[in-house]
Design a protein around this motif. Structure first.
Motif, PDB file in Angstrom:
ATOM      1  N   GLY A   1       0.924  -1.521  -0.091  1.00 30.49           N
ATOM      2  CA  GLY A   1       0.036  -0.204   0.233  1.00 30.49           C
ATOM      3  C   GLY A   1       0.884   1.311   0.152  1.00 30.49           C
ATOM      4  N   GLY A   2       1.320   1.576   0.658  1.00 32.41           N
ATOM      5  CA  GLY A   2       2.124   2.920   1.082  1.00 32.41           C
ATOM      6  C   GLY A   2       3.464   2.983   0.486  1.00 32.41           C
ATOM      7  N   ALA A   3       4.216   1.837  -0.214  1.00 28.00           N
ATOM      8  CA  ALA A   3       5.137   2.206  -1.194  1.00 28.00           C
ATOM      9  C   ALA A   3       5.320   2.330  -2.360  1.00 28.00           C
ATOM     10  CB  ALA A   3       5.770   0.364  -1.437  1.00 28.00           C
ATOM     11  N   ALA A   4       3.262   0.813  -2.517  1.00 28.25           N
ATOM     12  CA  ALA A   4       3.434   1.756  -4.324  1.00 28.25           C
ATOM     13  C   ALA A   4       2.483   2.990  -4.127  1.00 28.25           C
ATOM     14  CB  ALA A   4       1.886   1.364  -3.823  1.00 28.25           C
ATOM     15  N   ILE A   5       2.040   3.798  -2.899  1.00 27.89           N
ATOM     16  CA  ILE A   5       1.970   4.968  -3.111  1.00 27.89           C
ATOM     17  C   ILE A   5       3.435   5.973  -3.000  1.00 27.89           C
ATOM     18  CG2 ILE A   5       1.017   7.295  -1.834  1.00 27.89           C
ATOM     19  CD1 ILE A   5      -0.980   5.200  -0.828  1.00 27.89           C
ATOM     20  N   ALA A   6       4.313   5.935  -2.262  1.00 21.84           N
ATOM     21  CA  ALA A   6       5.309   6.612  -2.276  1.00 21.84           C
ATOM     22  C   ALA A   6       5.673   6.308  -4.152  1.00 21.84           C
ATOM     23  CB  ALA A   6       6.438   5.994  -1.868  1.00 21.84           C
ATOM     24  N   LEU A   7       6.135   4.947  -4.600  1.00 21.22           N
ATOM     25  CA  LEU A   7       6.429   4.664  -5.824  1.00 21.22           C
ATOM     26  C   LEU A   7       5.911   6.074  -6.604  1.00 21.22           C
ATOM     27  CD1 LEU A   7       8.947   3.170  -7.259  1.00 21.22           C
ATOM     28  CD2 LEU A   7       6.915   2.191  -8.452  1.00 21.22           C
ATOM     29  N   LEU A   8       4.362   6.215  -6.815  1.00 19.08           N
ATOM     30  CA  LEU A   8       3.441   7.304  -7.480  1.00 19.08           C
ATOM     31  C   LEU A   8       4.058   7.903  -7.371  1.00 19.08           C
ATOM     32  CD1 LEU A   8       1.158   6.811 -10.043  1.00 19.08           C
ATOM     33  CD2 LEU A   8      -0.531   7.126  -7.672  1.00 19.08           C
ATOM     34  N   VAL A   9       4.237   8.640  -5.877  1.00 18.95           N
ATOM     35  CA  VAL A   9       4.826  10.387  -5.813  1.00 18.95           C
ATOM     36  C   VAL A   9       5.796  10.589  -6.861  1.00 18.95           C
ATOM     37  CG1 VAL A   9       5.129  12.019  -4.267  1.00 18.95           C
ATOM     38  CG2 VAL A   9       2.926  10.578  -4.133  1.00 18.95           C
ATOM     39  N   TRP A  10       6.853   9.422  -6.785  1.00 17.03           N
ATOM     40  CA  TRP A  10       7.944   9.563  -7.102  1.00 17.03           C
ATOM     41  C   TRP A  10       8.048  10.198  -8.562  1.00 17.03           C
ATOM     42  CZ3 TRP A  10      11.098   6.579 -10.103  1.00 17.03           C
ATOM     43  CH2 TRP A  10      12.335   7.048 -10.432  1.00 17.03           C
ATOM     44  N   ALA A  11       7.596   8.667  -9.140  1.00 20.41           N
ATOM     45  CA  ALA A  11       7.219   8.617 -10.467  1.00 20.41           C
ATOM     46  C   ALA A  11       6.861  10.210 -11.172  1.00 20.41           C
ATOM     47  CB  ALA A  11       6.317   7.950 -10.910  1.00 20.41           C
ATOM     48  N   VAL A  12       5.778  10.854 -10.150  1.00 20.00           N
ATOM     49  CA  VAL A  12       4.753  11.824 -10.990  1.00 20.00           C
ATOM     50  C   VAL A  12       5.833  13.091 -10.950  1.00 20.00           C
ATOM     51  CG1 VAL A  12       3.261  13.272 -10.598  1.00 20.00           C
ATOM     52  CG2 VAL A  12       2.805  11.231 -10.074  1.00 20.00           C
ATOM     53  N   VAL A  13       6.755  13.106  -9.810  1.00 23.24           N
ATOM     54  CA  VAL A  13       7.398  13.804  -9.527  1.00 23.24           C
ATOM     55  C   VAL A  13       8.508  14.443 -10.154  1.00 23.24           C
ATOM     56  CG1 VAL A  13       9.416  15.438  -7.587  1.00 23.24           C
ATOM     57  CG2 VAL A  13       6.959  14.612  -6.696  1.00 23.24           C
ATOM     58  N   HIS A  14       9.052  13.059 -10.240  1.00 26.52           N
ATOM     59  CA  HIS A  14      10.671  12.660 -11.548  1.00 26.52           C
ATOM     60  C   HIS A  14      10.089  12.807 -12.513  1.00 26.52           C
ATOM     61  CE1 HIS A  14      13.940  11.473 -13.562  1.00 26.52           C
ATOM     62  NE2 HIS A  14      13.478  10.635 -13.993  1.00 26.52           N
ATOM     63  N   TRP A  15       9.035  12.625 -13.405  1.00 30.74           N
ATOM     64  CA  TRP A  15       8.532  13.504 -14.824  1.00 30.74           C
ATOM     65  C   TRP A  15       7.762  14.343 -14.866  1.00 30.74           C
ATOM     66  CZ3 TRP A  15       3.685  15.626 -16.395  1.00 30.74           C
ATOM     67  CH2 TRP A  15       3.130  15.473 -17.567  1.00 30.74           C
ATOM     68  N   GLY A  16       7.567  15.135 -14.172  1.00 29.39           N
ATOM     69  CA  GLY A  16       7.145  16.913 -14.148  1.00 29.39           C
ATOM     70  C   GLY A  16       8.558  17.881 -14.653  1.00 29.39           C
ATOM     71  N   ARG A  17       9.559  17.364 -13.733  1.00 26.97           N
ATOM     72  CA  ARG A  17      11.144  18.125 -13.575  1.00 26.97           C
ATOM     73  C   ARG A  17      11.580  17.224 -15.038  1.00 26.97           C
ATOM     74  NH1 ARG A  17      13.357  16.257  -7.483  1.00 26.97           N
ATOM     75  NH2 ARG A  17      11.804  17.708  -5.863  1.00 26.97           N
ATOM     76  N   LYS A  18      11.483  16.133 -15.547  1.00 23.77           N
ATOM     77  CA  LYS A  18      12.529  16.114 -16.556  1.00 23.77           C
ATOM     78  C   LYS A  18      11.592  16.660 -17.840  1.00 23.77           C
ATOM     79  CE  LYS A  18      12.512  12.039 -19.897  1.00 23.77           C
ATOM     80  NZ  LYS A  18      12.471  10.574 -19.765  1.00 23.77           N
TER      81      LYS A  18
END
Length: 188
Positions: A1-18
Motif C-alpha cells: 500500500g504505502g510503498a506503491a503510493i510512494a513509488l507513484l509520487v516519486w514517478a510523478v515528481v520525476h516526470w514533472g522535473r524531466k
C-alpha cells in the motif's frame, strides 16, 4: 500500500522535473536563436509565475508563455505567443472539424481566402473580410499550413497564437515566434 503510493509520487515528481527541464532547455534555445531571453518560473508553488520567452523581431516584441484552463475534473495546458497591434479589427482562425462543418451548414461565418488548402483546413472569422484576406497573405498562409496546430486571434489590440500543450521543438518555436511577429506586422 504505502510503498506503491510512494513509488507513484516519486514517478510523478520525476516526470514533472524531466518535462520542466525539457521545456526550459528548448525555450532557452529558441530565445537565444532570436537574441531574446528566457525567464524561468518564479514564486511559491501556490502563487507561481510561469516561465516565458521574450524576443524582439524587427521592432515587434513577442512573448511565448503558457496558461492552464481548469475544466473542473482536469487541467488543459495551452502555449501561446503574443504581441500588441495597433489594429482594432478582429480575426480568428482555427482548424476545421466535424463540428465546424455542422456550424457552416447552420450559417456560421467562414471566410474564404481563395487558397483551397487553407480554406479546407481552417475556419476564418473576421469583422472585416477584405482586411482579413490582406492579413492572411500567401506567405503567412503557407507558414500557417506548416504550423497547423496554431489557432490565430487578433482582437482588442493583441495578436495571439495558441496551441494545445507545449511544443519542445526549437525550430517550431522559432518559426512560431517569427510567424507571430509577421502576423502582427501584416495586421497593422
Amino acid at each position: 500500500g504505502g510503498a506503491a503510493i510512494a513509488l507513484l509520487v516519486w514517478a510523478v515528481v520525476h516526470w514533472g522535473r524531466k518535462n520542466t527541464k525539457r521545456l526550459q532547455d528548448s525555450w532557452t534555445q529558441a530565445a537565444e536563436q532570436l537574441g531574446g531571453k528566457f525567464v524561468a518560473a518564479s514564486g511559491s508553488w501556490w502563487k507561481r509565475k510561469g516561465c516565458y520567452v521574450e524576443v524582439v523581431i524587427g521592432d515587434i516584441s513577442v512573448r511565448l508563455d503558457y496558461y492552464v484552463v481548469s475544466t473542473g475534473r482536469s487541467h488543459i495546458t495551452y502555449s501561446r505567443t503574443g504581441t500588441a497591434t495597433s489594429t482594432s479589427k478582429r480575426l480568428r482562425v482555427y482548424r476545421s472539424s466535424i463540428f465546424s462543418s455542422v456550424g457552416k451548414e447552420l450559417g456560421m461565418q467562414d471566410l474564404l481566402v481563395g487558397d483551397d488548402a487553407y480554406d479546407d483546413m481552417f475556419i476564418i472569422k473576421s469583422d472585416d473580410e477584405d482586411w482579413a484576406i490582406r492579413v492572411l497573405d500567401d506567405l503567412l498562409r503557407r507558414e500557417h499550413l506548416e504550423l497547423s496546430k496554431l489557432m490565430l486571434r487578433i482582437d482588442k489590440g493583441k495578436v495571439e497564437t495558441t496551441q494545445l500543450g507545449f511544443d519542445y521543438e526549437v525550430d517550431n518555436l522559432v518559426r512560431r515566434l517569427r510567424f507571430t511577429a509577421a502576423l502582427a506586422f501584416s495586421a497593422n
